[in-house]
Design a protein around this motif. Structure first.
Motif, PDB file in Angstrom:
ATOM      1  N   LEU A 157      -2.156  52.439  49.822  1.00 60.75           N
ATOM      2  CA  LEU A 157      -1.252  53.396  49.171  1.00 60.75           C
ATOM      3  C   LEU A 157       0.176  53.229  49.689  1.00 60.75           C
ATOM      4  N   TYR A 158       0.298  52.941  50.977  1.00 58.29           N
ATOM      5  CA  TYR A 158       1.623  52.711  51.569  1.00 58.29           C
ATOM      6  C   TYR A 158       2.294  51.510  50.906  1.00 58.29           C
ATOM      7  N   LEU A 159       1.543  50.439  50.719  1.00 63.43           N
ATOM      8  CA  LEU A 159       2.088  49.237  50.071  1.00 63.43           C
ATOM      9  C   LEU A 159       2.556  49.545  48.652  1.00 63.43           C
ATOM     10  N   ILE A 160       1.743  50.305  47.915  1.00 67.80           N
ATOM     11  CA  ILE A 160       2.110  50.640  46.534  1.00 67.80           C
ATOM     12  C   ILE A 160       3.390  51.468  46.531  1.00 67.80           C
TER      13      ILE A 160
ATOM     14  N   LEU B 164      -1.754  59.256  43.758  1.00 71.70           N
ATOM     15  CA  LEU B 164      -3.030  58.826  44.346  1.00 71.70           C
ATOM     16  C   LEU B 164      -3.228  59.433  45.732  1.00 71.70           C
ATOM     17  N   ALA B 165      -2.133  59.600  46.473  1.00 72.58           N
ATOM     18  CA  ALA B 165      -2.245  60.211  47.804  1.00 72.58           C
ATOM     19  C   ALA B 165      -2.596  61.696  47.694  1.00 72.58           C
ATOM     20  N   ARG B 166      -2.017  62.371  46.710  1.00 72.55           N
ATOM     21  CA  ARG B 166      -2.354  63.785  46.482  1.00 72.55           C
ATOM     22  C   ARG B 166      -3.838  63.942  46.165  1.00 72.55           C
TER      23      ARG B 166
ATOM     24  N   ALA C  21      -6.649  65.841  48.448  1.00 76.67           N
ATOM     25  CA  ALA C  21      -7.446  66.965  47.972  1.00 76.67           C
ATOM     26  C   ALA C  21      -8.935  66.756  48.265  1.00 76.67           C
ATOM     27  N   ARG C  22      -9.304  65.523  48.627  1.00 70.88           N
ATOM     28  CA  ARG C  22     -10.724  65.206  48.805  1.00 70.88           C
ATOM     29  C   ARG C  22     -11.122  64.939  50.244  1.00 70.88           C
ATOM     30  N   THR C  23     -10.136  64.871  51.133  1.00 75.81           N
ATOM     31  CA  THR C  23     -10.462  64.610  52.535  1.00 75.81           C
ATOM     32  C   THR C  23      -9.645  65.568  53.396  1.00 75.81           C
ATOM     33  N   HIS C  24     -10.064  65.725  54.624  1.00 78.71           N
ATOM     34  CA  HIS C  24      -9.265  66.561  55.528  1.00 78.71           C
ATOM     35  C   HIS C  24      -8.752  65.703  56.660  1.00 78.71           C
ATOM     36  N   HIS C  25      -8.390  64.486  56.321  1.00 83.84           N
ATOM     37  CA  HIS C  25      -7.916  63.534  57.312  1.00 83.84           C
ATOM     38  C   HIS C  25      -6.428  63.791  57.545  1.00 83.84           C
ATOM     39  N   ALA C  26      -6.038  63.980  58.801  1.00 83.04           N
ATOM     40  CA  ALA C  26      -4.637  64.329  59.090  1.00 83.04           C
ATOM     41  C   ALA C  26      -3.681  63.228  58.652  1.00 83.04           C
ATOM     42  N   GLU C  27      -4.107  61.965  58.751  1.00 79.92           N
ATOM     43  CA  GLU C  27      -3.207  60.871  58.391  1.00 79.92           C
ATOM     44  C   GLU C  27      -3.020  60.744  56.874  1.00 79.92           C
ATOM     45  N   VAL C  28      -4.010  61.204  56.099  1.00 86.03           N
ATOM     46  CA  VAL C  28      -3.818  61.225  54.644  1.00 86.03           C
ATOM     47  C   VAL C  28      -2.677  62.190  54.328  1.00 86.03           C
ATOM     48  N   ALA C  29      -2.716  63.350  54.959  1.00 84.12           N
ATOM     49  CA  ALA C  29      -1.633  64.317  54.784  1.00 84.12           C
ATOM     50  C   ALA C  29      -0.327  63.744  55.330  1.00 84.12           C
ATOM     51  N   GLY C  30      -0.416  63.040  56.454  1.00 80.87           N
ATOM     52  CA  GLY C  30       0.784  62.437  57.050  1.00 80.87           C
ATOM     53  C   GLY C  30       1.444  61.455  56.097  1.00 80.87           C
ATOM     54  N   LEU C  31       0.625  60.617  55.464  1.00 81.68           N
ATOM     55  CA  LEU C  31       1.182  59.630  54.527  1.00 81.68           C
ATOM     56  C   LEU C  31       1.760  60.332  53.295  1.00 81.68           C
ATOM     57  N   LEU C  32       1.040  61.339  52.804  1.00 85.32           N
ATOM     58  CA  LEU C  32       1.554  62.078  51.636  1.00 85.32           C
ATOM     59  C   LEU C  32       2.917  62.700  51.974  1.00 85.32           C
ATOM     60  N   ALA C  33       3.014  63.292  53.155  1.00 83.05           N
ATOM     61  CA  ALA C  33       4.282  63.913  53.573  1.00 83.05           C
ATOM     62  C   ALA C  33       5.384  62.850  53.671  1.00 83.05           C
ATOM     63  N   LEU C  34       5.043  61.715  54.260  1.00 81.17           N
ATOM     64  CA  LEU C  34       6.019  60.624  54.397  1.00 81.17           C
ATOM     65  C   LEU C  34       6.548  60.197  53.030  1.00 81.17           C
ATOM     66  N   MET C  35       5.619  60.046  52.073  1.00 83.30           N
ATOM     67  CA  MET C  35       6.021  59.623  50.729  1.00 83.30           C
ATOM     68  C   MET C  35       6.909  60.678  50.074  1.00 83.30           C
ATOM     69  N   LEU C  36       6.509  61.948  50.178  1.00 80.40           N
ATOM     70  CA  LEU C  36       7.283  63.005  49.536  1.00 80.40           C
ATOM     71  C   LEU C  36       8.696  63.056  50.107  1.00 80.40           C
ATOM     72  N   LEU C  37       8.801  62.923  51.426  1.00 78.81           N
ATOM     73  CA  LEU C  37      10.114  63.046  52.068  1.00 78.81           C
ATOM     74  C   LEU C  37      11.028  61.875  51.707  1.00 78.81           C
ATOM     75  N   HIS C  38      10.445  60.680  51.567  1.00 72.25           N
ATOM     76  CA  HIS C  38      11.276  59.533  51.167  1.00 72.25           C
ATOM     77  C   HIS C  38      11.594  59.563  49.677  1.00 72.25           C
ATOM     78  N   HIS C  39      10.614  60.005  48.890  1.00 78.11           N
ATOM     79  CA  HIS C  39      10.834  60.080  47.451  1.00 78.11           C
ATOM     80  C   HIS C  39      11.957  61.085  47.153  1.00 78.11           C
ATOM     81  N   ALA C  40      12.054  62.114  47.971  1.00 78.17           N
ATOM     82  CA  ALA C  40      13.077  63.156  47.782  1.00 78.17           C
ATOM     83  C   ALA C  40      14.489  62.564  47.844  1.00 78.17           C
ATOM     84  N   ARG C  41      14.637  61.487  48.584  1.00 75.50           N
ATOM     85  CA  ARG C  41      15.971  60.901  48.758  1.00 75.50           C
ATOM     86  C   ARG C  41      16.322  59.916  47.665  1.00 75.50           C
ATOM     87  N   ARG C  42      15.361  59.596  46.802  1.00 71.09           N
ATOM     88  CA  ARG C  42      15.573  58.501  45.864  1.00 71.09           C
ATOM     89  C   ARG C  42      16.827  58.649  45.001  1.00 71.09           C
ATOM     90  N   PRO C  43      17.127  59.877  44.503  1.00 71.27           N
ATOM     91  CA  PRO C  43      18.331  59.972  43.646  1.00 71.27           C
ATOM     92  C   PRO C  43      19.611  59.566  44.387  1.00 71.27           C
TER      93      PRO C  43
END
Lengths: 381, 135
Positions: free
Chosen positions: A167-170, A188-190, A194-216
Motif C-alpha cells: 500500500l505504501y508503494l501504491i 485500500l488502507a481505510r 476497518a478489518r484489523t486492529h493493527h497499530a501500524e495499519v492505522a499508522g500508515l493510514l495516518a501517514l497517507m492522510l497527512l501527506h495527501h493533505a499537503r498535495r494541493p
C-alpha cells in the motif's frame, strides 16, 4: 455510473465465488471480466442490485471458462488447483485477499498490480496506464503473479507488514493518468484498517492522510515542486489533517510503535505548525531517532540530519551528515541545503548542481538546478 | 519498478567482439538475429517487463530554430557523426541488476557465424515521477 461502488464490491464478489468453489485465479479472472462488462453496460442500464448483478455475471463467466476447458481432466485441475473453502468458514474474504495479493513470494511490482486489480477493482488497462506500460505487459504481470500464488492456501492469515509495504508503494506512486493511486491507496488502507486492529495499519493510514493533505500545495500549476518550507499552508486540507491526527493518536495509544506511526508523527508535527518557523524541530528530531532505531534506514538518517540542522543549527546538521555514506541517494541535496544555511554559498551551489545530476526524477532535478542557479546568481552579484 | 532504456548504436559504442557488419552475414544469420530479437521482446512481454521497442533509420539530419518568421535551418546528415543511435528497447524491471542482466542477454543476439555479437549496449535509467512521501 458509480465506479467507486464497483471497486468496493470487487473483493467481496471474488470472495463469494471462492465460497462457491472457484479457485482464486479463476474467480479473479471472472470478476475482472464482469467488471469490464459492468463498465460497459451500467452507464445505460444501471442494475438495481449491483452486487447481485456482479455475482451473477462473474459466476456465469467462471462457468463459461470452466466449460471452455474442454478436457474434463483440465476442468478438475482448474477447480482443484487451490483448496476451495466451504461455506460458513469464519474468515474475512477481503482480508485474505489483501494477504494473498501481497504474498512474500511476489515481487513488489507484481504484488502492487495484483492488489490494485483484485482488491482495488481496477481494470488491467487502468493499472497499465497508471504505471505507463502496455496493457499486454500488465496483463502478463498479473497472470504471472496469480500463478505464483496459486499454491498458497486462501484461508491462512498472512503478514500485515507485507500488505502495508504494498500500500505504501501504491501511495508513493502518486498521480499519473486517470487513476489517482494515492487516493486509491488511502481507500485500500481505510478498508484494511476497518478489518484489523493493527497499530501500524492505522499508522500508515495516518501517514497517507497527512501527506495527501499537503498535495494541493506541493506542486505549482506547471508541475514544479514546492519545498515544504515554502508551501502555502492555507492550502493544506485541514479535514484530512484532522482525520490523520485522530487516527495516529488512536494508533499511538495502543503502545505498539512502528515505523509508519513514527513517520506519521513527523508529518503530524509539520501539519501542526502554522508556519515553517513554528515547526517543532526538537520533537521531530526525537521522532527521527525513533525511526532510525526502528528501521536502521539510511534515508531516515539523512532526513534526521536535516531536522538536526533545523533544531540545533546547520553545523550540527552537517556533523550528523558527516557520519553518513556520501553515496546515499539525495546526500548531495541535503549537504547543499545545510551548507547554504551555514553560509557556504559556493559549496552549496556546487553541491546543488551535483545533486541535480544525480536526481532520480525530473521535478527534483529542475528544483535542484534552480537552487544552484539562484546561488550562482547571488554569488556573481 | 523502474524503467530503463537499452540503447543500441550504429556507431559510437566500443567495438563488439563479433564485429562483422550485418550486410556481410548470410541471410540465414540475419533471420536468426531478427528471430532472437523478436523472441526476446515476446519473452519480456510474458514476464511483464516489456514497455517499448523501436528501430531508427541511420538517415536523418540536424535542425534548429532560426528566428521569428524564418523557416528552421537544416544541416547534415554528417557522415562523421560519432554517435549514431540504431534503436532501443524500454523495459520496466524491479532492479538495476535485472536491467543489466537483460541487456546482457540482448547483447548475445547471434550475428556472423551464428555466434553472439557481444555488442555494447547503453543502459540508461528513466527519470521517473517524484515520490509522494519525501521526509
Amino acid at each position: 455510473m458509480d465506479e467507486a461502488l464497483l471497486r468496493t464490491l470487487t473483493p467481496t464478489v471474488i470472495g463469494v465465488l471462492g465460497r462457491r468453489g472457484a479457485g482464486f485465479a479463476a474467480a479473479e479472472d471472472a470478476v475482472q471480466e464482469a467488471l469490464v462488462e459492468a463498465l460497459r453496460v451500467w452507464p445505460d442500464d444501471p442494475p438495481r442490485d449491483p452486487q447481485g448483478w456482479l455475482v451473477t455475471v462473474a459466476w456465469r463467466k467462471f462457468l463459461d471458462a470452466v466449460r471452455a476447458d474442454t478436457s474434463r481432466r483440465r476442468r478438475e485441475i482448474v477447480v482443484d488447483e487451490e483448496p476451495a473453502r466451504g461455506p460458513g468458514a469464519e474468515v474475512d474474504d477481503t482480508l485474505q485477499l489483501y494477504f494473498l495479493c501481497a504474498h512474500p513470494s511476489l515481487t513488489p511490482a507484481s504484488a502492487v498490480a495484483l492488489t490494485l486489480r483484485a482488491v482495488g477493482g481496477l481494470t488491467t488497462r487502468q493499472i497499465a496506464q497508471a504505471y505507463l506500460v502496455p496493457e499486454a505487459t500488465m496483463a502478463q504481470r498479473i497472470s504471472r503473479a496469480k500463478r505464483t500464488v496459486s499454491g498458497v492456501r486462501f484461508d491462512q492469515p498472512g503478514d500485515v507488514a507485507t500488505v502495508l509495504r504494498v500500500l505504501y508503494l501504491i501511495f508513493n506512486e502518486g498521480y499519473s493518468g486517470d487513476v489517482d493511486l494515492s487516493a486509491e491507496a488511502i481507500r485500500l488502507a481505510r478498508l484494511l484498517a476497518a478489518r484489523t486492529h493493527h497499530a501500524e495499519v492505522a499508522g500508515l493510514l495516518a501517514l497517507m492522510l497527512l501527506h495527501h493533505a499537503r498535495r494541493p500545495a506541493r506542486t505549482r500549476p506547471d508541475g514544479s515542486l514546492v519545498p515544504l518550507a515554502e508551501q502555502d499552508r492555507g492550502r493544506w486540507d485541514t479535514r484530512l489533517i484532522a482525520e490523520g491526527v485522530e487516527v495516529l493518536q488512536a494508533a499511538l495509544a495502543r503502545d505498539r510503535l512502528g515505523e509508519f506511526q513514527a513517520q506519521a508523527a513527523i508529518a503530524a508535527l509539520h501539519a501542526d505548525a502554522r508556519s515553517a518557523e513554528e515547526t517543532d524541530w526538537v520533537q521531530i528530531v526525537e521522532w527521527y531517532d525513533e525511526l532510525v532505531r526502528l528501521t536502521e534506514s539510511p534515508v531516515a538518517r539523512l532526513n534526521r540530519a536535516v531536522a538536526v540542522g533545523e533544531a540545533d543549527g546547520p553545523p550540527a546538521g552537517l556533523a550528523a551528515l558527516a557520519e553518513l555514506d556520501p553515496s546515499l541517494p539525495r546526500h548531495a541535496a541535503v549537504a547543499a541545503y545545510l551548507h547554504e544555511r551555514n553560509g557556504n554559498l559556493g559549496t552549496a551551489a556546487r553541491l546543488y548542481a551535483e545533486a541535480a545530476r544525480a536526481a532520480p526524477n525530473l521535478p527534483e532535478r529542475e528544483h535542484l538546478t534552480r537552487q544552484a542557479a539562484r546561488l550562482n546568481a547571488e554569488l556573481r552579484s | 519498478m523502474a524503467k530503463y532504456l537499452l540503447l543500441k548504436h550504429y556507431r559510437g559504442a566500443p567495438a563488439a567482439v563479433n564485429d562483422v557488419p550485418m550486410d556481410q552475414w548470410s541471410p540465414e544469420e540475419v533471420m536468426a538475429h531478427v528471430q532472437y530479437m523478436n523472441d526476446f521482446a515476446r519473452r519480456l512481454e510474458g514476464t511483464g517487463e516489456f514497455v517499448d521497442e523501436q528501430a531508427l533509420s541511420p538517415r536523418g539530419g540536424w535542425v534548429r530554430y532560426d528566428g521569428e518568421g524564418r523557416p528552421p535551418v537544416t544541416d547534415g546528415p554528417f557522415a562523421e557523426t560519432k554517435d549514431l543511435i540504431a534503436g532501443w528497447m524500454v523495459i520496466d524491471v524491479d532492479t538495476y541488476e535485472r536491467a543489466l542482466a537483460l541487456a546482457g542477454e540482448l547483447s548475445a543476439a547471434p550475428g556472423a557465424g551464428g555466434k553472439p555479437i557481444h555488442e555494447w549496449l547503453e543502459v540508461r535509467p528513466f527519470l521517473g515521477a517524484p515520490p509522494t512521501i519525501t521526509e
